[in-house]
Design a protein around this motif. Sequence first.
Motif, PDB file in Angstrom:
ATOM      1  N   LYS A   1      84.406  37.509  -1.629  1.00 17.09           N
ATOM      2  CA  LYS A   1      85.000  36.992  -0.392  1.00 17.09           C
ATOM      3  C   LYS A   1      85.851  38.045   0.335  1.00 17.09           C
ATOM      4  CE  LYS A   1      88.212  34.604  -3.356  1.00 17.09           C
ATOM      5  NZ  LYS A   1      88.169  33.454  -4.186  1.00 17.09           N
ATOM      6  N   TYR A   2      86.229  39.114  -0.403  1.00 14.08           N
ATOM      7  CA  TYR A   2      87.013  40.173   0.239  1.00 14.08           C
ATOM      8  C   TYR A   2      86.121  41.270   0.836  1.00 14.08           C
ATOM      9  CZ  TYR A   2      90.505  37.889  -2.655  1.00 14.08           C
ATOM     10  OH  TYR A   2      91.282  36.962  -3.248  1.00 14.08           O
TER      11      TYR A   2
ATOM     12  N   ASP B   1      84.608  41.604   3.569  1.00 14.70           N
ATOM     13  CA  ASP B   1      84.824  42.009   4.960  1.00 14.70           C
ATOM     14  C   ASP B   1      85.826  43.156   5.070  1.00 14.70           C
ATOM     15  OD1 ASP B   1      83.080  40.146   5.649  1.00 14.70           O
ATOM     16  OD2 ASP B   1      84.543  38.626   6.260  1.00 14.70           O
ATOM     17  N   LYS B   2      86.854  43.074   4.239  1.00 12.23           N
ATOM     18  CA  LYS B   2      87.912  44.088   4.341  1.00 12.23           C
ATOM     19  C   LYS B   2      87.744  45.232   3.349  1.00 12.23           C
ATOM     20  CE  LYS B   2      91.362  40.888   6.079  1.00 12.23           C
ATOM     21  NZ  LYS B   2      92.541  40.082   5.769  1.00 12.23           N
ATOM     22  N   HIS B   3      87.142  44.956   2.212  1.00 11.21           N
ATOM     23  CA  HIS B   3      87.100  45.978   1.149  1.00 11.21           C
ATOM     24  C   HIS B   3      85.670  46.268   0.703  1.00 11.21           C
ATOM     25  CE1 HIS B   3      91.423  45.583   0.937  1.00 11.21           C
ATOM     26  NE2 HIS B   3      91.273  44.265   0.836  1.00 11.21           N
ATOM     27  N   LEU B   4      84.795  46.414   1.673  1.00 11.82           N
ATOM     28  CA  LEU B   4      83.389  46.646   1.342  1.00 11.82           C
ATOM     29  C   LEU B   4      83.181  47.918   0.530  1.00 11.82           C
ATOM     30  CD1 LEU B   4      80.546  45.481   1.730  1.00 11.82           C
ATOM     31  CD2 LEU B   4      80.308  46.939   3.729  1.00 11.82           C
ATOM     32  N   GLU B   5      83.931  48.957   0.922  1.00 15.68           N
ATOM     33  CA  GLU B   5      83.757  50.247   0.240  1.00 15.68           C
ATOM     34  C   GLU B   5      84.156  50.149  -1.224  1.00 15.68           C
ATOM     35  OE1 GLU B   5      85.633  53.378   2.379  1.00 15.68           O
ATOM     36  OE2 GLU B   5      84.322  53.101   4.116  1.00 15.68           O
TER      37      GLU B   5
END
Lengths: 572, 434
Positions: A543-544, A546-550
């Motif tokens: 779910k994270y 979007d912000k922590h794809l890398e």
Amino acid sequence: MPDKDTIFRVFVAVVAGICGFAFFRWFYPCHLEAREQIQLLLFTPGCFVSYLEKPAWLAVYLADCLEQFFCWRNGGVLLMVLLLVAEWWLAARFLRRLVDFMHIELYALFLFAAEVIMLGQLTYPLSVVFSLSLALLGIELYMHIRTRVLSVLSGVLLVLLLYSTAGFGVYLFLLMLVLAESKQGKFRLAYWLFLAAESVVIPLGLKKLYALPGETMCLYPIESVYSLCPTVVWIVLVLGLCFVPRRRWYMSWKEQLGVWMLSFLFLYIGLGITTDFRRERLLALDKAYTDGRWSDVLRLSERLGADNRLASYYRTLALLRSGQLPDALLNYAYPAGAESFFLPWNLSDLPDRFSPGEVYYALKDWNMARYAVMRAQEKNRPDESIRLVKRLAEISRNEGDTLGLEKYQRIMERTLFYSSWAKEQTVLPDTLAGAEKNRLRDPSDFKLSLYRFVESDRRNKDAVDYLLCYCLVDRDLSTFAEVYRRWGVQFYPEIPRIYAEALLMQMLPEPKKGRRTKKTQPETFVIPEVWKKAYADYLSVKKYADKHLEALQVVYGKSYWYYYDLSEEGKR
Amino acid sequence: MMKCFCFYISWLSCLFFLFGACRPFAEEREADSLPPIYPDYCNVTIPPNIAPLNFLMRDDAEQVEVKLKGKKIEYTYISNNGKVQFPQTDWQEMLEREQGATIQVTVRALIGNEWVVYRPFKWEITYDTLDAYLLYNSISPDQLSDGGQWRERHIETFQERKLPGKYRFKEAKPYFSPGRYIAFATCSPDAGLSISSDDFWVLYGKNSSLYLFDKTQKELREVSDSLAGKMTRAYPVLSPDGKWLYYCEAPSFDPDSLNDWRFSLYRTAFNPRTGRCESPMDTLYEAKAKGHTVTYLSLSPDGHDLLYTLSSYGMSPDWQQEADLQRMILPGQEIDSLQVVNSDAFDGQPFWASDGRWFVFNSKRGDKLYGKPYFCYVDSAGVAHKPFLLPQRDPAWYDYMLRSMDSPILVTQPVDTGIFAVLEQQLNNENIKP
């Protein structure tokens, strides 16, 4: 002690030869090898007679003979460069006769450069080089004749002889004859017109015999306008030297340098325009695959880029052949998705002529592999291809077809360099023995065809793995689970990581989205607890994304979950 | 001194050649088998106008001696390369003089240090000549190329020519239908392709219909509309008197039941004036009951014998190795299984010669991959003789062949391709794809 002129000529020949050799040996080697692969020359009386059934038989026959040697990387290039140097030498001799001018042979370098440029193209027939060389040889012989009557007789005969042996080169011979004689002050218009008429009447008169259209008869062996390039260069050069007045009888060092530089510039620009290094890399990739150098295939396919379908196709096959499927499947990107697993039948690029149906051969799908080869043979007409015949022999050998293998062995025993290979082959036990019969498969539907193939021969682990990986990359989890349950389970006492990940996604769909149908029974698959826990962890952190794809990529980048949910290919 | 030197040199040379030319004495052994010759020309019946039956030995013979002994002639030929190639003039003379007789052929082969004498075999020479020209389609074995290349071979010599142009029919048979009408099916068997596990691949047609081309009116007419039901119909043949239409019929193609897709053989009365079928069809071979499919029909010029190919299933059995020829003697519908003609490979695509004594067919025997034309003689008692392969100048020619010689047809005269153009034009006008 050779005179200065001879030393100069040898120097020019050596420099030109080194340039040509360097280009074809180190910068563009695979193109010449490919030429050898797409033709078949049998040393039989029947095959020789078939050359006599076409115009320019000698030029075509010599070209095909020379191309046999291109399977030797050094020797083949050397022989071809020697041919080009011989053509340059004949051209230089003609120029010296035409223009009494010191170091005139330097200008013949333009012809050499034009030939090098054109020979980089697979579509440029080597027979054109022989055709031009034979025309130059003809004029060289003709110029030795001093008597008027004898020259007329030999002119008439040479036109006939040159047409049958060199085809199109006869027109170049005529042009050179007219220029040379007019330069000598022999204006024999009626004789020239007679020769011109003869050179047109012969091909047109023979067109019924050869069953070829008139224009093909006249231009044979030239197949396209581009093939005329060296001829045009030569004509422009000869006319230029003939009609541009000169004040001196020798060439100053500045002029010499200028000609050297111009010819190199011509070569450089010409090669820059015509060479296709992408295709060269593809051919290198194909060669590496054929030789079974799997690590080279992976390296070369990386260089060609992930979006190159052919490169990803070869890479996927290399992974299969080297036993790295399914473990290394997601070490690579799949921008083309599941299309990396096969090639369409109508692809008109390299595989159709060089390596048709490699995937079927790798999967031991002999019928489909044979169909692909015979289809490619048809595309390659009127030429036969040693590579395709060799592949047919391999298919017959692998499926235990003694009669078929003997047929192709007999053919290959008549070749120059494949005879010993052919003699060594013995039939292998039929891998398809015991397979179910008559599974109809449509060649245009790769996935369904592969499914049916696996259905008919469930012992074929490679085919099962390939189908499973295809489904994974295609994001078709329901078919994946079905295939794994029906045929995959038997091969894996311990389930591979990537399969476990995919099965977990199928067994435990995300409740919110509900996009995956639950067709399979979860208890069918034994998934280690560690993977189940890892999947739960993944779902909790997903779910994270979007912000922590890398950061997610670092941890899950090689997992199927990441490929399916978050990667660009997966989204696509 | 010089003279002496020359004398010694001459003597030494003579001795060298004398000993060099002599082999150690080769023993002779009689083998209890026929010679391993290719093509298999042992005990075949041949016409008096065939080109020399050149053959090669498959047993690595260094030297071959062939003795031909007839009633009036006796020839001996020696070959030093394992290939026996008879001179054309000797051959023609022999056939002319020995018509109706039998020639005994004895083959001796030098293998290693031994002369092997094989069991002699016979060539029966008929009085009935074969039509002088063979037309065939040189096509890829996958049969999916753009129609292949038609070639015309003079069977009395080795001369061959390409027929100019490309033709839409993959087989030339429709062009040579006798009488007023040309009968053909609109769907060639390559309308669909599938690859199965036991046969190499399967070709099938969908919704095939029968058409007639009226040569006099230059008209195309669909025949299927005068036949009952929506079925797949193919391989139509009109009887020489034009009163009967023979054809094959099957239900529409269902990919899920390929193994049960079989064509039955039917006959229906045909009115040449109206160009319509007039009576209920007559079943000559019921595929469903007999478990085989009937394809590739050819009717003898007297309308007495019908040749066809029998195979397990499908419309185009070219890759079914069990496909065999059969002959139906029409008045009583007796069936001759032609055991002496068939092989363990595909045998099909028969075509009768103009005299009804000979027929040509396509067989993949030998390599099971490439079709080759075989000629078969049917004597006055109706007995078929062992067929023989079309001879080539180089007997190894078939070894190096990479195309099939499909749809063989016999004609008496060189083909005038102009007659094809009329039908081609008509097909184009009507937008009908054969």
